[in-house]
Scaffold this active site. Structure first.
Site: not given
Length: 254
Positions: A87, A112, A137, A141
């Site tokens: 993703n 982010s 995460y 990014k």
């Protein structure tokens, strides 16, 4: 004859921010919408259910598109690698590559604060500081930011990477009742997020790495580059919204 509207593709259009953007842009742009799940509202614009981890499935959506707003991702701070890989890693590459193949002019990439939030608490983070992911995460990014820089420098795409803070409505009661100063320092209200989006859409800068928070009394992310590069003019201060200071106090400090 009315001039044709610029075509704009939004990935992740079914999400909370995606729906906010669709509502905000629907009267000014010819929108193309996509997400891996059905969208609650499309306002009559074409919507395609597609998985960004498949370049083949999303590539046709980019034809004749001027600007891509790339929101689609697994946004969970503790998302596992098994989800981040398709993703956020493969998906980010596919979006930039599809935009390049289709000769799109610009990609606005929703990064982010997590890509740099690994710095010590209380330290203000500037855009010239190295990435410091707080979690995988955030690392995914940071990868997207790097891919965006590559496509800007070597593939001709205009790219704006937006390190977004805590996105919330300005009248969210949580701001007043439960948010601590750490959260307030990274708050980005919906109103200011839309201001930031409009600043990007009006920008003629080829590449921008900018921070996205409101004009908070204490800013975890420095906004100097965002204001100077994009002309960003935030209207909210989370510390005022929380009742910790008054608007007059803020004006006197300024």
């Amino acid at each position: 004859m009315e001039p044709s509207k610029q075509k704009l593709l939004i990935t992740g259009a079914a999400g909370r921010i995606g729906q906010l953007f669709v509502q905000h842009l629907k009267d000014r742009y010819d929108l193309v919408l996509t997400d891996i799940v059905d969208a609650p509202e499309t306002f009559g614009f074409p919507f395609t259910k597609a998985d960004i981890s498949s370049l083949e499935s999303i590539r046709p959506l980019f034809d004749d598109v001027h600007t891509v707003v790339h929101l689609a991702a697994d946004y969970r701070r503790e998302a596992p690698w098994e989800s981040l890989l398709p993703n956020n890693v493969i998906g980010a590459y596919n979006v930039f590559e599809a935009a390049h193949q289709a000769n799109c002019k610009r990609v606005i990439f929703a990064s982010s604060i997590n890509s740099v939030d690994g710095y010590p608490a209380g330290m203000q983070i500037h855009t010239n500081m190295p990435v410091a992911p707080l979690n995988l995460y955030g690392a995914s990014k940071a990868w997207g930011e790097a891919v965006g820089r590559f496509y800007a420098d070597f593939k001709g795409l205009s790219v704006h990477c937006l390190r977004l803070g805590w996105v919330t409505p300005h009248d969210n009661e949580f701001i007043k009742t439960k948010a601590n100063t750490v959260m307030l320092s990274m708050t980005l209200t919906h109103r200011d997020l839309l201001n930031l989006l409009d600043s990007c859409l009006a920008s003629e800068v080829h590449f921008a790495m900018v921070h996205g928070i409101s004009d908070n009394t204490f800013k975890r992310l420095d906004l100097s580059d965002t204001k100077a590069t994009l002309g960003y003019a935030p209207v909210d201060d989370s510390f005022v919204l929380a009742g910790l200071i008054t608007a007059r106090d803020k004006k006197d400090d300024d």
